[in-house]
Design an enzyme around this catalytic site. Sequence first.
Site, mmCIF file in Angstrom:
data_model
loop_
_atom_site.group_PDB
_atom_site.id
_atom_site.type_symbol
_atom_site.label_atom_id
_atom_site.label_comp_id
_atom_site.label_asym_id
_atom_site.label_seq_id
_atom_site.Cartn_x
_atom_site.Cartn_y
_atom_site.Cartn_z
ATOM 1 N N MET A 80 59.729 30.377 66.891
ATOM 2 C CA MET A 80 60.002 31.553 66.077
ATOM 3 C C MET A 80 60.371 31.179 64.647
ATOM 4 O O MET A 80 59.956 31.854 63.700
ATOM 5 C CB MET A 80 61.109 32.389 66.700
ATOM 6 C CG MET A 80 61.389 33.688 65.963
ATOM 7 S SD MET A 80 62.515 34.729 66.904
ATOM 8 C CE MET A 80 62.589 36.170 65.835
ATOM 9 N N ARG B 149 34.062 53.779 62.513
ATOM 10 C CA ARG B 149 35.516 53.741 62.332
ATOM 11 C C ARG B 149 35.915 55.013 61.590
ATOM 12 O O ARG B 149 35.673 56.111 62.078
ATOM 13 C CB ARG B 149 35.906 52.457 61.587
ATOM 14 C CG ARG B 149 37.368 52.044 61.739
ATOM 15 C CD ARG B 149 37.657 50.727 61.030
ATOM 16 N NE ARG B 149 37.458 50.788 59.589
ATOM 17 C CZ ARG B 149 37.654 49.760 58.763
ATOM 18 N NH1 ARG B 149 38.027 48.582 59.244
ATOM 19 N NH2 ARG B 149 37.480 49.891 57.464
ATOM 20 N N LYS C 138 45.939 46.456 49.014
ATOM 21 C CA LYS C 138 46.593 46.936 50.232
ATOM 22 C C LYS C 138 47.327 45.786 50.920
ATOM 23 O O LYS C 138 47.091 44.605 50.627
ATOM 24 C CB LYS C 138 45.554 47.539 51.177
ATOM 25 C CG LYS C 138 44.525 46.538 51.683
ATOM 26 C CD LYS C 138 43.524 47.189 52.607
ATOM 27 C CE LYS C 138 42.505 46.174 53.121
ATOM 28 N NZ LYS C 138 41.564 46.758 54.076
ATOM 29 N N TYR D 282 58.674 23.594 72.868
ATOM 30 C CA TYR D 282 58.655 24.294 74.154
ATOM 31 C C TYR D 282 57.481 23.872 75.030
ATOM 32 O O TYR D 282 56.360 23.716 74.544
ATOM 33 C CB TYR D 282 58.583 25.798 73.929
ATOM 34 C CG TYR D 282 59.825 26.396 73.307
ATOM 35 C CD1 TYR D 282 61.073 26.239 73.906
ATOM 36 C CD2 TYR D 282 59.743 27.112 72.124
ATOM 37 C CE1 TYR D 282 62.211 26.793 73.335
ATOM 38 C CE2 TYR D 282 60.868 27.678 71.545
ATOM 39 C CZ TYR D 282 62.106 27.506 72.153
ATOM 40 O OH TYR D 282 63.229 28.055 71.589
#
Length: 413
Positions: free
Chosen positions: A321, A134, A36, A268
Amino acid sequence: MSTFPARAVIDLTAIRANVQTLTRYAPSAQVMAVVKGDAYGHGLLPSARAARAGGATWLGAAQIAEALALRAGGIDGRVLAWLYAPGAPLRAAVEADIDLSVAALWALEEVAQAARLAGRTARVHLKVDTGLGRNGVMPAELDPVLDLALRLQAEGAVEVVGLWSHLAFADEPGHPTVLAQARVLDESVARAEGRGLRLEVRHLAASAATLTEPAVHYDLVRPGLAVYGLSPVPQVGGPADFGLVPAMTFEAELATVKSLPAGHGVSYSHRYVTAQDTVLGVVPVGYADGVPRHASGLDARPGAPLQVGGRRLSIAGRVCMDQVVVDLGPGAAEQAGDRVELFGTGAGGGPTAQDWADAADTISYEIVTRLGSRVPRVYVGAQELAADAAVEPDRRLAEDPAQRPAAQPEAAR
């Protein structure tokens, strides 16, 4: 050929070897390699083929789209899909000979209708919530599901071939809930078989329980993370302790190398400030590529580790990013284009996905599965797998004299 300045190098022979190792941990059970999430970020089809080569008799794909992609890619054998909502393409799944999990009455009804439309019997695994809280049928609500399953089986719409569940605390070996959930599974199996269902497989163990709890191996184990060479229980042991080899190496090239004076802010918010005159390198991957922002090196806390020129360093400042920065140190000789290993096998002291998980306060599952789609996957070992597959029939003939062709007369040779 990709011009992206980074890549995830996937060793398919490692995946094959890991599956072979896992079969030895569960010698009495079949192995379902879970593929998966694009095979945990490793690439669905190449990883599935490598897992099959290692001895996986089943493949697990959470989403139906993943299972259908396996079939479209020519992957045969048993495939289980288990997570879908109403209106899912169940008819296509039945037509593609995909086993389907059922976790509610509505799902059983929709699978049966899909089977009628497809004109064939759907293979079903009943999912019971044994304690995870779940997905799955609660044990108290199992009888109506069994009633409907028996009616649909008599009709020929479905065949109940499995009953299964997920563990809540398998990554804490010895936790009392593991065997408690197994008892609930056993009780559910007894109820199903007592009603006349004949189950082919019962399954409960994923990677952690496959490696640490033989009592819950049943007929089938479902390793995922361990297939790709990572440890689901790092507090117990790393990959090497379990005979596993990480299959993914995430690497890039330095894009910029430049000198900065002492006291200069980096990235940053300037949460990293150079302590001395130094050399910085820019690595052209960031959170758009799956590098966790929590892997930033802020203030006195080092960021996730990197290996450059054989030296173990770390991310300096905020993860951006598209890029991260590494402080290469005074007088560093690296140049733009030099290789950076973000994580890999750990050989030579290099960083691992678990190191990154520790730095970002997460788990190695997230580190490998979150790698973005613009990071190309480069596969090694495919030719070796293909060569081994080509000679495999000859090996079987050599091992089983009954399968050898009859000797031909000399004139016919």
